[in-house]
Design an enzyme around this catalytic site. Sequence first.
Site, PDB file in Angstrom:
ATOM      1  N   CYS A  24       0.871  -1.174   0.000  1.00 42.39           N
ATOM      2  CA  CYS A  24       0.000   0.000   0.000  1.00 42.39           C
ATOM      3  C   CYS A  24       0.910   1.227   0.000  1.00 42.39           C
ATOM      4  O   CYS A  24       2.123   1.110   0.141  1.00 42.39           O
ATOM      5  CB  CYS A  24      -0.860   0.006   1.252  1.00 42.39           C
ATOM      6  SG  CYS A  24      -1.835  -1.487   1.450  1.00 42.39           S
ATOM      7  N   ARG A  46       1.685   1.514  -6.022  1.00 39.32           N
ATOM      8  CA  ARG A  46       1.864   0.544  -4.926  1.00 39.32           C
ATOM      9  C   ARG A  46       0.567  -0.181  -4.584  1.00 39.32           C
ATOM     10  O   ARG A  46       0.555  -1.136  -3.820  1.00 39.32           O
ATOM     11  CB  ARG A  46       2.392   1.240  -3.673  1.00 39.32           C
ATOM     12  CG  ARG A  46       3.692   1.983  -3.842  1.00 39.32           C
ATOM     13  CD  ARG A  46       4.074   2.678  -2.563  1.00 39.32           C
ATOM     14  NE  ARG A  46       4.249   1.717  -1.503  1.00 39.32           N
ATOM     15  CZ  ARG A  46       5.370   1.015  -1.315  1.00 39.32           C
ATOM     16  NH1 ARG A  46       6.378   1.186  -2.140  1.00 39.32           N
ATOM     17  NH2 ARG A  46       5.475   0.139  -0.350  1.00 39.32           N
ATOM     18  N   TRP A  99      -3.686  -1.833  -1.409  1.00 35.99           N
ATOM     19  CA  TRP A  99      -3.711  -3.100  -2.150  1.00 35.99           C
ATOM     20  C   TRP A  99      -4.119  -4.136  -1.112  1.00 35.99           C
ATOM     21  O   TRP A  99      -3.365  -4.439  -0.198  1.00 35.99           O
ATOM     22  CB  TRP A  99      -2.340  -3.404  -2.741  1.00 35.99           C
ATOM     23  CG  TRP A  99      -2.352  -4.597  -3.647  1.00 35.99           C
ATOM     24  CD1 TRP A  99      -2.707  -4.628  -4.972  1.00 35.99           C
ATOM     25  CD2 TRP A  99      -2.012  -5.947  -3.303  1.00 35.99           C
ATOM     26  NE1 TRP A  99      -2.607  -5.899  -5.468  1.00 35.99           N
ATOM     27  CE2 TRP A  99      -2.174  -6.729  -4.466  1.00 35.99           C
ATOM     28  CE3 TRP A  99      -1.596  -6.557  -2.140  1.00 35.99           C
ATOM     29  CZ2 TRP A  99      -1.934  -8.091  -4.488  1.00 35.99           C
ATOM     30  CZ3 TRP A  99      -1.352  -7.924  -2.164  1.00 35.99           C
ATOM     31  CH2 TRP A  99      -1.526  -8.676  -3.327  1.00 35.99           C
ATOM     32  N   ASN A 152       0.759   0.228   6.074  1.00 33.78           N
ATOM     33  CA  ASN A 152       1.223  -0.581   4.938  1.00 33.78           C
ATOM     34  C   ASN A 152       1.955  -1.772   5.535  1.00 33.78           C
ATOM     35  O   ASN A 152       2.953  -1.603   6.235  1.00 33.78           O
ATOM     36  CB  ASN A 152       2.165   0.223   4.036  1.00 33.78           C
ATOM     37  CG  ASN A 152       2.803  -0.673   2.974  1.00 33.78           C
ATOM     38  OD1 ASN A 152       2.207  -1.677   2.573  1.00 33.78           O
ATOM     39  ND2 ASN A 152       4.013  -0.351   2.559  1.00 33.78           N
ATOM     40  N   GLY A 153       1.446  -2.973   5.283  1.00 33.91           N
ATOM     41  CA  GLY A 153       2.110  -4.174   5.802  1.00 33.91           C
ATOM     42  C   GLY A 153       1.069  -5.198   6.229  1.00 33.91           C
ATOM     43  O   GLY A 153      -0.095  -5.109   5.872  1.00 33.91           O
ATOM     44  N   GLU A 196      11.016 -13.576 -19.566  1.00 33.78           N
ATOM     45  CA  GLU A 196      10.661 -12.181 -19.265  1.00 33.78           C
ATOM     46  C   GLU A 196       9.630 -11.673 -20.264  1.00 33.78           C
ATOM     47  O   GLU A 196       8.674 -10.989 -19.889  1.00 33.78           O
ATOM     48  CB  GLU A 196      11.923 -11.322 -19.277  1.00 33.78           C
ATOM     49  CG  GLU A 196      11.703  -9.833 -19.129  1.00 33.78           C
ATOM     50  CD  GLU A 196      10.985  -9.432 -17.838  1.00 33.78           C
ATOM     51  OE1 GLU A 196      10.864 -10.266 -16.920  1.00 33.78           O
ATOM     52  OE2 GLU A 196      10.515  -8.293 -17.780  1.00 33.78           O
ATOM     53  N   LYS A 217       5.901 -10.185 -19.267  1.00 36.35           N
ATOM     54  CA  LYS A 217       5.400  -8.874 -19.706  1.00 36.35           C
ATOM     55  C   LYS A 217       4.010  -9.014 -20.309  1.00 36.35           C
ATOM     56  O   LYS A 217       3.085  -8.285 -20.000  1.00 36.35           O
ATOM     57  CB  LYS A 217       6.340  -8.247 -20.731  1.00 36.35           C
ATOM     58  CG  LYS A 217       7.636  -7.722 -20.195  1.00 36.35           C
ATOM     59  CD  LYS A 217       7.520  -6.519 -19.288  1.00 36.35           C
ATOM     60  CE  LYS A 217       7.357  -6.715 -17.862  1.00 36.35           C
ATOM     61  NZ  LYS A 217       8.258  -7.394 -17.019  1.00 36.35           N
ATOM     62  N   GLU A 249       1.219 -10.164 -17.651  1.00 35.55           N
ATOM     63  CA  GLU A 249       0.861  -9.271 -16.533  1.00 35.55           C
ATOM     64  C   GLU A 249       0.144  -8.004 -16.990  1.00 35.55           C
ATOM     65  O   GLU A 249      -0.530  -7.363 -16.186  1.00 35.55           O
ATOM     66  CB  GLU A 249       2.073  -8.922 -15.692  1.00 35.55           C
ATOM     67  CG  GLU A 249       3.109  -8.059 -16.328  1.00 35.55           C
ATOM     68  CD  GLU A 249       4.230  -7.706 -15.339  1.00 35.55           C
ATOM     69  OE1 GLU A 249       3.962  -7.567 -14.138  1.00 35.55           O
ATOM     70  OE2 GLU A 249       5.368  -7.587 -15.778  1.00 35.55           O
ATOM     71  N   HIS A 273       9.758 -31.925 -25.598  1.00 34.01           N
ATOM     72  CA  HIS A 273       9.518 -32.687 -24.363  1.00 34.01           C
ATOM     73  C   HIS A 273       8.136 -32.414 -23.805  1.00 34.01           C
ATOM     74  O   HIS A 273       7.893 -32.580 -22.610  1.00 34.01           O
ATOM     75  CB  HIS A 273      10.598 -32.344 -23.326  1.00 34.01           C
ATOM     76  CG  HIS A 273      11.978 -32.715 -23.771  1.00 34.01           C
ATOM     77  ND1 HIS A 273      12.444 -34.012 -23.792  1.00 34.01           N
ATOM     78  CD2 HIS A 273      12.971 -31.954 -24.285  1.00 34.01           C
ATOM     79  CE1 HIS A 273      13.672 -34.041 -24.265  1.00 34.01           C
ATOM     80  NE2 HIS A 273      14.017 -32.810 -24.580  1.00 34.01           N
ATOM     81  N   LYS A 280       3.220  -2.442  -7.727  1.00 40.83           N
ATOM     82  CA  LYS A 280       4.601  -2.283  -8.190  1.00 40.83           C
ATOM     83  C   LYS A 280       5.589  -2.912  -7.230  1.00 40.83           C
ATOM     84  O   LYS A 280       6.591  -3.464  -7.647  1.00 40.83           O
ATOM     85  CB  LYS A 280       4.934  -0.799  -8.346  1.00 40.83           C
ATOM     86  CG  LYS A 280       6.317  -0.526  -8.896  1.00 40.83           C
ATOM     87  CD  LYS A 280       6.510  -1.114 -10.287  1.00 40.83           C
ATOM     88  CE  LYS A 280       7.882  -0.857 -10.834  1.00 40.83           C
ATOM     89  NZ  LYS A 280       8.123  -1.569 -12.103  1.00 40.83           N
TER      90      LYS A 280
HETATM   91  C1  AGP Z   1       7.747  -7.225 -13.098  1.00 41.75           C
HETATM   92  O1  AGP Z   1       7.174  -6.767 -14.321  1.00 41.75           O
HETATM   93  C2  AGP Z   1       6.707  -7.427 -12.037  1.00 41.75           C
HETATM   94  N1  AGP Z   1       6.015  -6.236 -11.779  1.00 41.75           N
HETATM   95  C3  AGP Z   1       7.228  -8.129 -10.803  1.00 41.75           C
HETATM   96  O2  AGP Z   1       7.495  -9.459 -11.189  1.00 41.75           O
HETATM   97  C4  AGP Z   1       8.507  -7.573 -10.137  1.00 41.75           C
HETATM   98  O3  AGP Z   1       9.618  -7.785 -10.965  1.00 41.75           O
HETATM   99  C5  AGP Z   1       8.737  -8.347  -8.832  1.00 41.75           C
HETATM  100  O4  AGP Z   1       7.658  -8.085  -7.975  1.00 41.75           O
HETATM  101  C6  AGP Z   1      10.056  -8.004  -8.136  1.00 41.75           C
HETATM  102  O5  AGP Z   1      10.034  -6.651  -7.769  1.00 41.75           O
HETATM  103  P1  AGP Z   1      11.425  -5.956  -7.303  1.00 41.75           P
HETATM  104  O6  AGP Z   1      12.360  -6.028  -8.462  1.00 41.75           O
HETATM  105  O7  AGP Z   1      11.037  -4.573  -6.944  1.00 41.75           O
HETATM  106  O8  AGP Z   1      11.934  -6.753  -6.128  1.00 41.75           O
END
Ligand code: AGP
Length: 614
Positions: A2, A27, A75, A101-102, A487, A491, A494, A510, A609
């Site tokens: 959050c 966040r 969040w 936050n937590g 990766e 992308k 997500e 396989h 994020k």
């Molecule tokens: C990446 O596109 C994602 N948003 C997510 O996987 C992110 O990389 C992951 O949460 C790790 O975050 P950080 O690099 O801030 O530790």
Amino acid sequence: MCGIVGYIGGQEAAPILLKGLHRLEYRGYDSAGLALVNQSGDLNVYKCKGKVSDLEDYLMDKDATGTIGIAHTRWATHGIPDNVNAHPHFSRSGKIALIHNGIIENYRVIKDALIANGYTFRSNTDSEVLVNLIEYVRDTHGCSLEEAVRVALKQVVGAYAIAILEKDNPDEIIAARQSSPMVIGIGNGEYFLSSDAASIIDYTNDFVYVKDGEVAIINRHKPLSIVNLDNQPASIDITKLELSISELEKGGYDHFMLKEINEQPRTIFDCIRGRISPETGEVKLSGVTDNREKFINARRIIFVACGTSWHASLIGEHLIEDICRIPVEVEYASEFRYRNPIIRPDDIVIAVSQSGETADTLAAIRLAKEAGAFVYGICNVVGSSIARGTDSGTYIHVGPEIGVASTKAFTGQVTVMAMLALAIGKERGTVSDEYYREVSEGILSLPDKIAEVLREDEHIAGLSKVFTYARNFIYLGRGYNYPAALEGALKLKEISYIHAEGYPAAEMKHGPIALIDAEMPTVVIATGQDTYEKTISNIEEIKARGGRIIALVRKGDTRILGIADKVIEIPEITECLTPILSSIPLQLMAYHIAVCKGRNVDQPRNLAKSVTVE
Ligand code: AGP
């Protein structure tokens, strides 16, 4: 995950709080709220489901005045996103408001004890339990709010960044942190508080990073005071941050993600600036030169990371084993921390994290330090918890990354890892001068070559539109580009919500090849030289089964042009750096498909994020 923000001083608090919340929406953004004490001494709490803009609409006809306030964008971790579970939460008396936050791990036990003492609860959140525990302590001990916070937090197990204000004391905010980020901005006769300095950089460049186990007493008439839970004074170290506001705005792009993709020529230039000599190609990383014995004597390197940072770490593994000849392991931080791993004092643990606040990664480095390992950080956010929790490290210096989908941080992380491999390889004498020069020249060429790939955007946008129908994708790569395939798949899934998987290309036979049909496009990163013929075979096997192919190829490759459905060219560069260039078209492809599908590209559903909870 959050965002919290607070203000106390001579200005109206609401505009500052709301602007800060907008900056923190990356966040978490399923509900938002604020608490203010106005000139009449009324404590007003306003909160609603939805985004910060919904809260602003809700405030239109409310008394949102006052020069002290706290605010929160959420969040959800406990309780669904709704008006009741939104923060701030207030105590039974209605006189104390709290944002958090937590996660309070032992909230259930505390809640049951409070219920046994006659407390009732409006929400299903752990945060409402905490604000009532604080009031219970204050009332039963007859103490100040600040002392009640310290006593209450000693009973709490979990992660928190909290800010509290009290109706009867409008001159003071109490704040405290454990594992969740918190920074205090020092103004002229005013104080700002936030999860992230970028949300309050408009007002000050002087910041104090609150450390774990500390409580801040922020009084408008007194100097900032910080103590630990035993009321012992803590050091107050002011950090000056030079962040520009323009870095935080979209700069004319439709989305932060597109801006950040297009920033990469500059961000990679910033990442390597001062670290690699344009004349000699020599790499100088202070984190390595200051700890050369550690790297020379290292018996093993363990990367710990999550998500995109974990993908970058897979490339780091390949780079370091290839150039430094040190055995490397790459661990999901969330798995590493719970499986009782073997960590030796001559291990080096490298934590990779854009935000520097990922809870699992933070926990993993704590484990490593307890075991006596040397812990190195590769982070983006200066002064973040992970950065401050390591023995040394290298910042990637790509600037604030606002889009939830990580793009420029990934290329920055891999670039740092390439420089790290060269620096360590040089110290260990495991890399030839010729190869060292080849890779360092490749790193120096990255900004221009990324710019060259970005000029393919119109072509990539066009081909992306062809595939928005798909419900599944497979991404294939070999060697250095297998992590780039993972990766690329992340992308897409997500931000477009299309299922996508990354695989080593040779793995197709396989099992996954059973999935191939005209409905599931395959992206093949076919830039490898050593495995080129094998990759051609993979493409032909897929075509023979009716599959459609989007191939990333080296510039000028006409052979694959003749067999793939779509081709994207990337400039020639030394093999170990190809994942940086091949990730760019895959970022753009995911972006354009998501936009075509009308997705919220910067704030995809269910995501945030920075995953500061476990
Ligand atoms: C990446 O596109 C994602 N948003 C997510 O996987 C992110 O990389 C992951 O949460 C790790 O975050 P950080 O690099 O801030 O530790």
